[in-house]
Design an enzyme around this catalytic site. Structure first.
Site, PDB file in Angstrom:
ATOM      1  CE  LYS A 262       9.594 -11.814   0.856  1.00  0.00           C
ATOM      2  NZ  LYS A 262       8.862 -11.356   2.053  1.00  0.00           N
TER       3      LYS A 262
ATOM      4  CD  GLU B 191      -4.105  -5.684   9.548  1.00  0.00           C
ATOM      5  OE1 GLU B 191      -2.888  -5.676   9.313  1.00  0.00           O
ATOM      6  OE2 GLU B 191      -4.985  -5.793   8.653  1.00  0.00           O
TER       7      GLU B 191
ATOM      8  NE  ARG C 183      -5.946  -2.326   6.108  1.00  0.00           N
ATOM      9  CZ  ARG C 183      -5.435  -2.970   5.063  1.00  0.00           C
ATOM     10  NH1 ARG C 183      -4.299  -3.611   5.196  1.00  0.00           N
ATOM     11  NH2 ARG C 183      -6.052  -2.991   3.922  1.00  0.00           N
TER      12      ARG C 183
END
Length: 628
Positions: free
Chosen positions: A275, A359, A387
């Protein structure tokens, strides 16, 4: 670069130059507009390799979450528009099927790519259409349970789905070992695959014993791989496994992807990337530069503001309350920094749980902690709590679990657009029994409501916007009363030489009833109304549920009209409900402002609210209409 076809003609030297130019372009635009930087810098070579090997849009590339699609956008004819990234009317920060034929879905939530790609591939096969389908997943998306559901089904169907696992240290551990790499290279050779394909076809034609023999050979092969490979999860699920590959070696990636493109079975290509590649501030702090606002490109510094945000206020509050109450535990779904829980995690590491992008698990885990006598505080963005609606019903409300849910980014969410607007939580959760829903307007209000929720012993949701906390007024510090909000007289908003006596003489008085997240806009609207010779008090809805109807009807009856302002959808929202309640009691001079039944695109907060008809000028206009 006007289309992916253009890069197929370039030499390796030119491809390196292209990668460098892409990184410079991304850094410059994100530095001005904000956006997802580190993840995009990490997939430049991978994206180039994908577009060199496959033929988009005939071959579909499905990006998970899709916040890492900036290189993809630049290579698919959107370079000229790229400076408009995340601006109103400009390019989305995610893939958008309305933007380009190269974007198959409007993506913005995690762990969906494998399921979407598998469905697309299956439909193509049923229609007799050709073309590869590639799902690119990473950035922790593999921690979401839906990704594993998709993998399991893909292995079962045994279709030629290609899954690119972008391992940037946020998904799975490294799979090292020379044997693993050797077998991956060996099994991807054209000779091996041709031999295997012919053997599979021959065995399948043997009467009676074909299928049992094929299953036996598969189990033997899996057992051998299980002994030799350090990571055989994907093999167990029915995939071929290739990797780990250097995600920044474009030539090597391209070579392996060409081999993979010849397969007739599902395959996982494990690619290791870094990253922030090519920009040292992002490489050194990838979490900060994952999603970031505008910054100084020279050194990566972000401008700091003295004003405290709701997220920062909650962060400080969690540490204070955590110190006082040893039963408080914190839960987040891969958003420790974004939700302000990083500070709590450092001070109380044993009481902090980052469950990954899961979640549903976070909510049910909270229910279990509550059953065990702890006080779980779960902080999730409003758009992501969608969700876990079933878990909120089944594992929290039904169980009457003593737990607190903090919904950050409620209401209008700038820049990220349709997939991130936090406008549905009120309509989703207001109908659920045993759930209490609160909306706060300031740091002091948040403190009072949070303390109340922790002590109450029920299931409580507290929502607030992505915004700086407003200047406090005395009414915001009044004690919490169940079902009641905060009445702020218009005298608190006077900025000109208007006396209370003059205000009291006004013939018509209007009440603006608003959710806490809309206080800043309501404040500006009231000042505009006063300057225009009008009168409006403000009632802030501390409680969405439970709600003291008798108290509200009596209060509203003292006014000549009521304007409802809600940073949520009108359908199923609080404004629509309360307007109906007043109508039943003989008061019909009302206006309801909220988000209409459509999706709202990206832009600044002011631009999003303008689109929705919720700007201060819209609120003022609604007040004036109530005078007529």
């Amino acid at each position: 670069m006007h289309s992916p076809q253009d890069i197929k003609k370039l030499s390796q030297k030119e491809l390196k130059q292209l990668a460098s130019e892409i990184r410079t372009t991304i850094i410059n635009v994100v530095g001005k507009n904000g956006g997802h930087l580190a993840s995009n810098l990490g997939v430049v070579e991978l994206t180039i390799a994908l577009h060199r090997v496959f033929n988009s849009p005939e071959d579909a590339i499905v990006w998970d979450v899709s916040h890492q699609c900036y290189t993809h956008k630049l290579l698919t004819g959107r370079y000229e528009e790229f400076p408009s990234l995340r601006k109103a009317g400009g390019l989305s920060g995610f893939t958008n099927k309305n933007e380009s034929v190269h974007d198959y879905f409007i993506n913005g939530h995690s762990s969906t790519s494998i399921s979407s790609a598998l469905g697309l591939l299956t439909a193509r096969e049923l229609n007799g259409e050709k073309g590869k389908v590639i799902a690119v997943i990473g950035d922790g998306a593999l921690t979401g349970g839906m990704a594993f559901e998709g993998l399991s089904h893909a292995g079962q169907l045994s279709k030629n789905l290609i899954v690119i696992l972008n391992d940037n240290q946020m998904s799975i551990d490294h799979n090292t070992g020379s044997v693993s790499r050797y077998l991956s290279r060996l099994t991807m050779t054209a000779g091996y695959q041709t031999f295997r394909y012919r053997v599979d076809k021959a065995i399948d034609k043997i009467p009676y014993i074909g299928r049992p023999l094929e299953k036996f050979i598969f189990r033997v092969k899996r057992a051998v791989k299980g002994l030799l490979l350090t990571n055989n999860l994907f093999v167990d699920l029915g995939f071929e496994y290739v990797g780990p590959l250097d995600g920044h070696n474009e030539a090597a990636l391209e070579k392996q992807l060409r081999r993979v493109s010849q397969l007739h079975r599902p395959v996982v290509v494990h690619v290791v990337t870094k990253k922030g590649r090519g920009y040292s501030p992002a490489e050194n702090n990838p979490e900060l530069f994952h999603g970031i606002g505008p910054f100084q490109i020279s050194d990566g510094t972000v401008e700091k503001f003295d004003a405290q945000s709701f997220t920062e206020a909650f962060s400080n509050l969690m540490c204070e309350e955590g110190e006082k109450n040893k039963d408080i535990v914190a839960i987040t779904a891969a958003m420790a920094k974004g939700t302000g829980l990083s500070a709590f995690s450092h001070r109380f590491p044993d009481r902090f749980f980052d469950v990954g992008i899961a979640e549903e698990h976070a909510v049910t885990f909270a229910g279990g902690l509550a059953k065990g006598g702890k006080v779980p505080v779960t902080c999730i963005y409003s758009t992501f709590i969608q969700r876990a609606v079933d878990q909120m019903v089944h594992d929290i409300a039904l169980q009457k679990a003593h737990s607190v849910f903090i919904l950050d980014r409620a209401g209008a969410v700038p820049a990220d657009g349709v997939t991130h607007q936090g406008i549905y939580d009120i309509a989703l959760f207001r109908p659920i029994p045993e759930l209490e829903l609160m909306t706060v307007c300031s740091a002091a209000d948040l403190k009072l409501c949070f303390e109340w929720a922790v002590d109450k012993g029920t299931s409580v949701i507290i929502r607030y916007p992505k915004l700086t906390c407003p200047t406090e007024v005395p009414q915001m510090s009044q004690p919490v009363e169940l079902g009641r909000g905060i009445l702020i007289p218009c005298t608190e908003f006077v900025i000109e030489n208007i006396s209370e006596a003059e205000l009291e003489k006004k013939k018509k008085k209007i009440l603006i009833t608003a959710t806490g997240g809309m206080y800043s806009e309501v404040q500006k609207a009231v000042r505009a109304v006063l300057l225009d010779g009008g009168y409006a008090d403000v009632y802030l809805l501390r409680f969405i549920k439970p709600f003291d109807e008798t108290y509200f009807i009596e209060m509203a009856s003292r006014y000549d009209g009521v304007v409802f302002v809600e940073d949520g959808v009108i359908a199923g929202g609080m404004g629509e409900y309360l307007a109906g309640l007043l109508a039943e009691n003989g008061m019909k001079n009302t206006r309801v402002l909220g988000f209409e039944d459509k999706f709202f695109s990206h832009g600044s907060r002011e631009e999003v609210l303008e689109m929705a008809g919720l700007s201060p000028s819209h609120i003022k206009k609604a007040v004036k209409e109530c005078y007529n």
